[in-house]
Design an enzyme around this catalytic site. Structure first.
Site, PDB file in Angstrom:
ATOM      1  N   ASP A 192       0.844  -1.193   0.000  1.00  0.00           N
ATOM      2  CA  ASP A 192       0.000   0.000   0.000  1.00  0.00           C
ATOM      3  C   ASP A 192       0.882   1.246   0.000  1.00  0.00           C
ATOM      4  O   ASP A 192       1.609   1.496   0.968  1.00  0.00           O
ATOM      5  CB  ASP A 192      -0.894  -0.021   1.253  1.00  0.00           C
ATOM      6  CG  ASP A 192      -2.042   0.965   1.166  1.00  0.00           C
ATOM      7  OD1 ASP A 192      -1.991   1.860   0.313  1.00  0.00           O
ATOM      8  OD2 ASP A 192      -2.993   0.843   1.950  1.00  0.00           O
ATOM      9  N   ASP A 193       0.848   2.016  -1.084  1.00  0.00           N
ATOM     10  CA  ASP A 193       1.606   3.270  -1.208  1.00  0.00           C
ATOM     11  C   ASP A 193       3.110   3.058  -1.330  1.00  0.00           C
ATOM     12  O   ASP A 193       3.895   3.951  -0.990  1.00  0.00           O
ATOM     13  CB  ASP A 193       1.328   4.214  -0.030  1.00  0.00           C
ATOM     14  CG  ASP A 193      -0.104   4.704   0.021  1.00  0.00           C
ATOM     15  OD1 ASP A 193      -0.876   4.389  -0.888  1.00  0.00           O
ATOM     16  OD2 ASP A 193      -0.446   5.409   0.998  1.00  0.00           O
TER      17      ASP A 193
ATOM     18  N   CYS B 149      -6.243   4.188  -3.398  1.00  0.00           N
ATOM     19  CA  CYS B 149      -6.427   2.805  -2.924  1.00  0.00           C
ATOM     20  C   CYS B 149      -7.608   2.026  -3.496  1.00  0.00           C
ATOM     21  O   CYS B 149      -7.424   1.052  -4.216  1.00  0.00           O
ATOM     22  CB  CYS B 149      -6.545   2.801  -1.400  1.00  0.00           C
ATOM     23  SG  CYS B 149      -5.009   3.141  -0.535  1.00  0.00           S
TER      24      CYS B 149
ATOM     25  N   ARG C 181      -7.621  -1.261  -6.252  1.00  0.00           N
ATOM     26  CA  ARG C 181      -7.889  -2.639  -5.834  1.00  0.00           C
ATOM     27  C   ARG C 181      -9.054  -3.235  -6.615  1.00  0.00           C
ATOM     28  O   ARG C 181      -9.047  -4.420  -6.971  1.00  0.00           O
ATOM     29  CB  ARG C 181      -8.147  -2.674  -4.324  1.00  0.00           C
ATOM     30  CG  ARG C 181      -6.889  -2.377  -3.534  1.00  0.00           C
ATOM     31  CD  ARG C 181      -7.139  -1.920  -2.099  1.00  0.00           C
ATOM     32  NE  ARG C 181      -5.922  -1.287  -1.614  1.00  0.00           N
ATOM     33  CZ  ARG C 181      -4.907  -1.944  -1.059  1.00  0.00           C
ATOM     34  NH1 ARG C 181      -4.992  -3.256  -0.884  1.00  0.00           N
ATOM     35  NH2 ARG C 181      -3.822  -1.309  -0.675  1.00  0.00           N
TER      36      ARG C 181
ATOM     37  N   LYS D 198      -5.394  -6.051   3.838  1.00  0.00           N
ATOM     38  CA  LYS D 198      -6.291  -4.921   3.587  1.00  0.00           C
ATOM     39  C   LYS D 198      -7.259  -5.242   2.443  1.00  0.00           C
ATOM     40  O   LYS D 198      -6.842  -5.667   1.376  1.00  0.00           O
ATOM     41  CB  LYS D 198      -5.452  -3.681   3.250  1.00  0.00           C
ATOM     42  CG  LYS D 198      -6.282  -2.457   2.891  1.00  0.00           C
ATOM     43  CD  LYS D 198      -5.388  -1.264   2.601  1.00  0.00           C
ATOM     44  CE  LYS D 198      -6.190  -0.063   2.136  1.00  0.00           C
ATOM     45  NZ  LYS D 198      -5.359   1.130   1.894  1.00  0.00           N
TER      46      LYS D 198
ATOM     47  N   HIS E 159     -10.514  -2.953   1.702  1.00  0.00           N
ATOM     48  CA  HIS E 159     -10.808  -1.578   1.278  1.00  0.00           C
ATOM     49  C   HIS E 159     -11.765  -1.487   0.096  1.00  0.00           C
ATOM     50  O   HIS E 159     -11.645  -0.607  -0.757  1.00  0.00           O
ATOM     51  CB  HIS E 159      -9.522  -0.819   0.968  1.00  0.00           C
ATOM     52  CG  HIS E 159      -9.645   0.648   1.272  1.00  0.00           C
ATOM     53  ND1 HIS E 159      -8.585   1.517   1.234  1.00  0.00           N
ATOM     54  CD2 HIS E 159     -10.715   1.394   1.626  1.00  0.00           C
ATOM     55  CE1 HIS E 159      -8.993   2.734   1.550  1.00  0.00           C
ATOM     56  NE2 HIS E 159     -10.295   2.689   1.796  1.00  0.00           N
TER      57      HIS E 159
ATOM     58  N   SER F  15      -7.883   1.304   5.335  1.00  0.00           N
ATOM     59  CA  SER F  15      -6.541   1.838   5.566  1.00  0.00           C
ATOM     60  C   SER F  15      -6.317   1.958   7.065  1.00  0.00           C
ATOM     61  O   SER F  15      -7.248   2.204   7.839  1.00  0.00           O
ATOM     62  CB  SER F  15      -6.394   3.207   4.893  1.00  0.00           C
ATOM     63  OG  SER F  15      -6.493   3.094   3.495  1.00  0.00           O
TER      64      SER F  15
ATOM     65  N   HIS G  38       1.507   2.227   4.054  1.00  0.00           N
ATOM     66  CA  HIS G  38       0.564   3.331   4.270  1.00  0.00           C
ATOM     67  C   HIS G  38       0.732   3.846   5.697  1.00  0.00           C
ATOM     68  O   HIS G  38       0.892   3.065   6.638  1.00  0.00           O
ATOM     69  CB  HIS G  38      -0.862   2.811   4.056  1.00  0.00           C
ATOM     70  CG  HIS G  38      -1.921   3.866   3.998  1.00  0.00           C
ATOM     71  ND1 HIS G  38      -2.292   4.602   5.110  1.00  0.00           N
ATOM     72  CD2 HIS G  38      -2.697   4.316   2.988  1.00  0.00           C
ATOM     73  CE1 HIS G  38      -3.258   5.448   4.775  1.00  0.00           C
ATOM     74  NE2 HIS G  38      -3.514   5.294   3.480  1.00  0.00           N
TER      75      HIS G  38
ATOM     76  N   ASP H  38      -0.340  -0.786  -4.856  1.00  0.00           N
ATOM     77  CA  ASP H  38      -1.636  -0.294  -5.333  1.00  0.00           C
ATOM     78  C   ASP H  38      -1.529   1.051  -6.033  1.00  0.00           C
ATOM     79  O   ASP H  38      -2.356   1.385  -6.887  1.00  0.00           O
ATOM     80  CB  ASP H  38      -2.647  -0.226  -4.183  1.00  0.00           C
ATOM     81  CG  ASP H  38      -2.259   0.762  -3.094  1.00  0.00           C
ATOM     82  OD1 ASP H  38      -1.078   1.180  -3.032  1.00  0.00           O
ATOM     83  OD2 ASP H  38      -3.133   1.119  -2.289  1.00  0.00           O
ATOM     84  N   ASN H  39      -0.558   1.855  -5.675  1.00  0.00           N
ATOM     85  CA  ASN H  39      -0.329   3.159  -6.322  1.00  0.00           C
ATOM     86  C   ASN H  39       1.014   3.680  -5.869  1.00  0.00           C
ATOM     87  O   ASN H  39       1.746   2.996  -5.137  1.00  0.00           O
ATOM     88  CB  ASN H  39      -1.457   4.163  -5.993  1.00  0.00           C
ATOM     89  CG  ASN H  39      -1.829   4.227  -4.527  1.00  0.00           C
ATOM     90  OD1 ASN H  39      -2.932   3.845  -4.125  1.00  0.00           O
ATOM     91  ND2 ASN H  39      -0.900   4.690  -3.697  1.00  0.00           N
TER      92      ASN H  39
ATOM     93  N   LYS I 153       1.322   9.438  -5.251  1.00  0.00           N
ATOM     94  CA  LYS I 153      -0.082   9.117  -4.995  1.00  0.00           C
ATOM     95  C   LYS I 153      -0.973  10.350  -5.183  1.00  0.00           C
ATOM     96  O   LYS I 153      -0.585  11.457  -4.863  1.00  0.00           O
ATOM     97  CB  LYS I 153      -0.210   8.584  -3.566  1.00  0.00           C
ATOM     98  CG  LYS I 153      -1.614   8.285  -3.085  1.00  0.00           C
ATOM     99  CD  LYS I 153      -1.593   7.743  -1.670  1.00  0.00           C
ATOM    100  CE  LYS I 153      -3.003   7.486  -1.156  1.00  0.00           C
ATOM    101  NZ  LYS I 153      -3.008   6.808   0.164  1.00  0.00           N
TER     102      LYS I 153
END
Length: 460
Positions: free
Chosen positions: A38-39, A78, A82, A131, A133, A156, A210, A262-263, A283
């Site tokens: 994540d991130d 996010c 996904r 996660k 989300h 998150s 994240h 994810d990004n 992001k």
């Protein structure tokens, strides 16, 4: 007594047939392990140029498999990213343009088809750890989207009500995030132990890096990039644990393992955010730093080691790729935007298609075709605690093959190319057809009672 013997013999026969069927399926279909961070930034892994964070296990995946240098997420935030990964569809087709919150009454529609549903339909055991989300109300949770089991934080880790969920229920409201990566790793290893012997899908979606970021005591102070680097090195340790377990079980040669993000990195978080490396922004932006993510894949004996794929590929491509691997039919009743990557992974070939439409939320901002990228004018953003400021810009044109950093605007010196790209972008958007309205992820609070009290006190 004879009847009991016959029943016992029949039960043993059925069990034997079931075990033989499992063995046959296991050899016929590959296991799939998809590890999602994540991130995580493009510049946060050794195999993508980081020198202050050690990632030997992820680097091993790149060395023994394939590294994608132009791999695009479905979104720079996010929830949409996904949704795109799991369904192979642009999130805008689902109305998923923003991130969901613990107060959201919406989520990814159960009618959407995930790759977990496809795999489960042919006998895979499927699990998600980490996660989700994509909505926390029961009809939106993983067990209604093709997963047999779920353990993790549904949102998150900076949002309210951080809890561990087990399947559809809350397992614990006491979450010590210093141990989240270790917890997810242990749950993943337990699933592999239980599922070994039949084909399985493990979707391990880390909450880290994240913010707020945490590393367990064993990893604190181990990197040269502060706590953020420590977090990434613990994620790398987790990857190593997965690889080791697969080796111990004799499964490495029948398992496709993918590692991605994810990004891009949340740059406004400064040293608690990541690095986009040479790429522009991160992001929340449709510059490459927000959408281009570090991605590697490994399948011992099937993917030639040391490959580097420099052409465009996307997170949505995994859905049709997994369908192709197991011989499942791709749904024909809806648009699937991803493209099968089998030729890239196993034949040193190329992905079909070379265009990508960049959205931030419901706002269509950019377009890529054949290595060229055009960005629509942007009014700028002055900055906030949750998003860093960026200046306004006019229409931008980049040749990403020569300038992935997006530093050289070619719009003025290439008016014909600019016009051609503008036409191509408008046509691509038009061909999407009507898109649904954005799902409502949270409503405004009615604070009129506080306003009333403030006005009353001012009049006293």
């Amino acid at each position: 007594m004879k009847n009991l013997i016959l029943i016992g013999t029949l039960m043993l026969f059925l069990i034997s047939c079931s075990e033989e069927q499992k063995t046959e399926m296991s050899s016929q279909f590959p296991n799939i392990v998809f590890i999602f961070t994540d991130d995580l930034g493009y510049g946060d892994l050794g195999c993508f140029g980081a020198t202050d964070i050690l990632t030997p296990n992820i680097d091993r995946m790149a060395n023994e498999g394939i590294k994608f240098t132009n791999f695009l997420s479905a979104s720079p935030v996010c929830s949409p990213s996904r949704a795109g990964l799991l369904t192979g569809r642009m999130p805008q087709r689902m109305g998923i343009n923003q991130v969901f919150f613990p107060e959201s009454f919406t989520g990814m529609a159960p009618e959407e088809i995930t790759f977990a549903e496809v795999l489960k339909g042919i006998g895979y055991q499927t699990a998600i750890v980490g996660k989700w989300h994509l909505g926390h109300r029961e009809k939106y949770l993983p067990l209604n989207q093709g997963f047999d089991s779920y353990y993790g934080i549904p949102y998150s880790n900076d949002m309210e009500s951080v809890v561990y969920m087990k399947d559809n229920e809350v397992d614990s409201i006491q979450v010590n995030q210093r141990y989240t990566t270790k917890t997810y790793t242990q749950k993943s290893l337990e699933f592999i132990d239980e599922a070994a012997g039949s084909p399985f899908l493990l979707y391990l979606a880390h909450n880290m890096p994240h913010v707020p970021i945490y590393a367990s005591p064993a990893f604190e102070g181990t990197s040269q990039r502060g706590l953020y680097g420590d977090v990434i090195q613990e994620i790398d340790w987790s990857v190593g644990q997965i690889l080791q377990k697969l080796e111990e079980k004799g499964l490495l040669e029948n398992t496709l393992i993918v590692f991605s993000s994810d990004n891009g990195p949340w740059l406004v978080m400064e040293d608690h955010g990541g690095s986009a490396g040479p790429l522009r922004e991160g992001k929340q932006f449709t510059f490459e730093g927000g959408v281009r993510v570090p991605t590697v894949a490994m399948w011992k004996g099937k993917i030639d080691p040391g490959q580097v794929y420099e052409e465009m590929a996307t997170q949505m491509d995994w859905f049709p790729t997994f369908c192709k691997l197991v011989g499942a039919e791709i749904p024909q009743d809806r648009a699937i935007d991803g493209k099968d990557l089998s030729a890239v992974l196993f034949e040193n070939g190329y992905r079909e298609g070379d265009e990508f439409i960049y959205y931030m939320g419901a706002d269509q901002r950019a377009y890529q075709q054949d290595g060229w990228k055009i960005k629509r004018p942007f009014g700028g953003f002055q900055g906030a605690a949750w998003m860093r400021g960026v200046p306004a810009h006019d229409t931008l044109l980049f040749n990403l093959r020569n300038d992935p950093e997006e530093t050289n605007n070619l719009a003025k010196e290439n008016p014909e190319k600019l016009a051609q790209m503008m036409r191509a972008m408008d046509l691509a958007v038009e061909q999407l057809g009507p898109l649904p309205p954005s799902l409502v992820v949270r409503g405004p609070q009615d604070n009129s009672h506080y306003q009333y009290l403030n006005q009353k006190r001012q009049q006293e």
